[in-house]
Design a protein around this motif. Structure first.
Motif, PDB file in Angstrom:
ATOM      1  N   SER A 136       0.839  -1.206   0.000  1.00 27.64           N
ATOM      2  CA  SER A 136       0.000   0.000   0.000  1.00 27.64           C
ATOM      3  C   SER A 136       0.869   1.250   0.000  1.00 27.64           C
ATOM      4  CB  SER A 136      -0.928   0.016   1.218  1.00 27.64           C
ATOM      5  OG  SER A 136      -0.188   0.277   2.398  1.00 27.64           O
ATOM      6  N   HIS A 137       0.301   2.320  -0.521  1.00 29.49           N
ATOM      7  CA  HIS A 137       0.995   3.613  -0.494  1.00 29.49           C
ATOM      8  C   HIS A 137       1.288   4.000   0.955  1.00 29.49           C
ATOM      9  CE1 HIS A 137       0.074   5.427  -4.708  1.00 29.49           C
ATOM     10  NE2 HIS A 137       0.163   4.121  -4.776  1.00 29.49           N
ATOM     11  N   SER A 138       0.354   3.699   1.839  1.00 31.90           N
ATOM     12  CA  SER A 138       0.519   4.034   3.252  1.00 31.90           C
ATOM     13  C   SER A 138       1.723   3.318   3.859  1.00 31.90           C
ATOM     14  CB  SER A 138      -0.753   3.667   4.020  1.00 31.90           C
ATOM     15  OG  SER A 138      -0.584   3.912   5.395  1.00 31.90           O
ATOM     16  N   ASP A 139       1.882   2.036   3.546  1.00 31.73           N
ATOM     17  CA  ASP A 139       3.038   1.286   4.055  1.00 31.73           C
ATOM     18  C   ASP A 139       4.346   1.845   3.481  1.00 31.73           C
ATOM     19  OD1 ASP A 139       1.423  -0.304   5.598  1.00 31.73           O
ATOM     20  OD2 ASP A 139       1.495  -2.037   4.259  1.00 31.73           O
TER      21      ASP A 139
ATOM     22  N   ARG B 237       4.845   4.933   2.549  1.00 29.80           N
ATOM     23  CA  ARG B 237       5.036   6.228   3.211  1.00 29.80           C
ATOM     24  C   ARG B 237       5.697   6.027   4.570  1.00 29.80           C
ATOM     25  NH1 ARG B 237       2.480   8.324   7.055  1.00 29.80           N
ATOM     26  NH2 ARG B 237       0.663   6.993   6.890  1.00 29.80           N
ATOM     27  N   GLN B 238       5.187   5.087   5.340  1.00 31.97           N
ATOM     28  CA  GLN B 238       5.753   4.835   6.667  1.00 31.97           C
ATOM     29  C   GLN B 238       7.177   4.286   6.579  1.00 31.97           C
ATOM     30  OE1 GLN B 238       2.781   2.273   8.434  1.00 31.97           O
ATOM     31  NE2 GLN B 238       2.038   3.957   9.701  1.00 31.97           N
TER      32      GLN B 238
ATOM     33  N   ASP C 189       6.115  11.918   2.860  1.00 35.86           N
ATOM     34  CA  ASP C 189       4.686  12.209   2.849  1.00 35.86           C
ATOM     35  C   ASP C 189       3.968  11.454   1.739  1.00 35.86           C
ATOM     36  OD1 ASP C 189       4.203  14.255   0.446  1.00 35.86           O
ATOM     37  OD2 ASP C 189       6.131  14.715   1.402  1.00 35.86           O
ATOM     38  N   GLY C 190       2.664  11.334   1.903  1.00 34.70           N
ATOM     39  CA  GLY C 190       1.840  10.591   0.957  1.00 34.70           C
ATOM     40  C   GLY C 190       1.891  11.138  -0.463  1.00 34.70           C
TER      41      GLY C 190
ATOM     42  N   THR D 172       2.841   9.017  -3.829  1.00 32.94           N
ATOM     43  CA  THR D 172       1.945   8.986  -5.000  1.00 32.94           C
ATOM     44  C   THR D 172       2.670   9.471  -6.244  1.00 32.94           C
ATOM     45  OG1 THR D 172       0.005   9.281  -3.594  1.00 32.94           O
ATOM     46  CG2 THR D 172      -0.232   9.862  -5.929  1.00 32.94           C
TER      47      THR D 172
ATOM     48  N   ASP E 130      -7.219  -0.953  -3.478  1.00 32.42           N
ATOM     49  CA  ASP E 130      -7.259  -2.109  -2.585  1.00 32.42           C
ATOM     50  C   ASP E 130      -8.698  -2.606  -2.531  1.00 32.42           C
ATOM     51  OD1 ASP E 130      -7.282  -3.893  -0.449  1.00 32.42           O
ATOM     52  OD2 ASP E 130      -5.992  -2.651   0.810  1.00 32.42           O
TER      53      ASP E 130
ATOM     54  N   ARG F 177     -10.396   3.093  -0.443  1.00 27.50           N
ATOM     55  CA  ARG F 177      -9.757   4.384  -0.155  1.00 27.50           C
ATOM     56  C   ARG F 177      -8.245   4.267  -0.274  1.00 27.50           C
ATOM     57  NH1 ARG F 177     -11.755   5.155   5.675  1.00 27.50           N
ATOM     58  NH2 ARG F 177     -11.274   2.964   5.540  1.00 27.50           N
ATOM     59  N   CYS F 178      -7.732   3.032  -0.303  1.00 27.86           N
ATOM     60  CA  CYS F 178      -6.284   2.788  -0.332  1.00 27.86           C
ATOM     61  C   CYS F 178      -5.851   2.306  -1.714  1.00 27.86           C
ATOM     62  CB  CYS F 178      -5.905   1.733   0.697  1.00 27.86           C
ATOM     63  SG  CYS F 178      -6.257   2.231   2.385  1.00 27.86           S
TER      64      CYS F 178
END
Length: 138
Positions: A43-46, A48-49, A54-55, A59, A76, A81-82
């Motif tokens: 995921s983009h979130s993973d 990013r972390q 930043d997101g 992206t 997803d 939303r992911c």
């Protein structure tokens, strides 16, 4: 800050930057490609972390890779939303080339360090990691 950690942190940062220059990419581009190869769809979130950026930067990188045909992305299905990103076959080849280049680069950097010197450093790093784990479990 203790000189050991100042030097260690500086060396790590210098290594990331130097290798990225060596292959003609930004450090984040290298990290994303290698991470997708090792972890598969992410995921983009993973990302990013893991990269500490930043997101919007994640992206932008993924969209650049998608335009180059080395990454694909999709929503997803478990949470629309992911967004998930994964390497394409071309991206797998690029990441594999990066990993081979990184291995050779590391070997050149360690050419003047004896096996004994390397073991001493590894032992210290293992002790630090164990101490971090012990501190966190308190």
């Amino acid at each position: 800050m203790l000189p050991f950690f100042r030097e260690f942190g500086g060396v790590c940062a210098d290594l990331r930057q130097a290798f990225a220059r060596h292959v003609g990419m930004s450090p984040h581009r290298v990290q994303v490609l290698v991470r997708l190869r090792r972890n598969g769809e992410t995921s983009h979130s993973d990302l990013r972390q893991a990269l500490g950026i930043d997101g919007a930067s994640v992206t932008r990188l993924i969209k650049e890779f998608e335009a180059e045909g080395i990454v694909r992305r999709r929503l997803d299905p478990a949470d629309t939303r992911c967004t998930l990103a994964a390497s394409t076959p071309a991206g797998e080849r690029v990441a594999a080339d990066l990993e081979r280049s990184h291995q050779a680069y590391q070997e050149r950097l360690l050419a003047d360090a004896t096996a004994q010197q390397q073991e001493i450093v590894l032992d210290v790093l293992r002790r630090i990691r164990a101490n971090v784990t012990a501190q966190e479990s308190r």
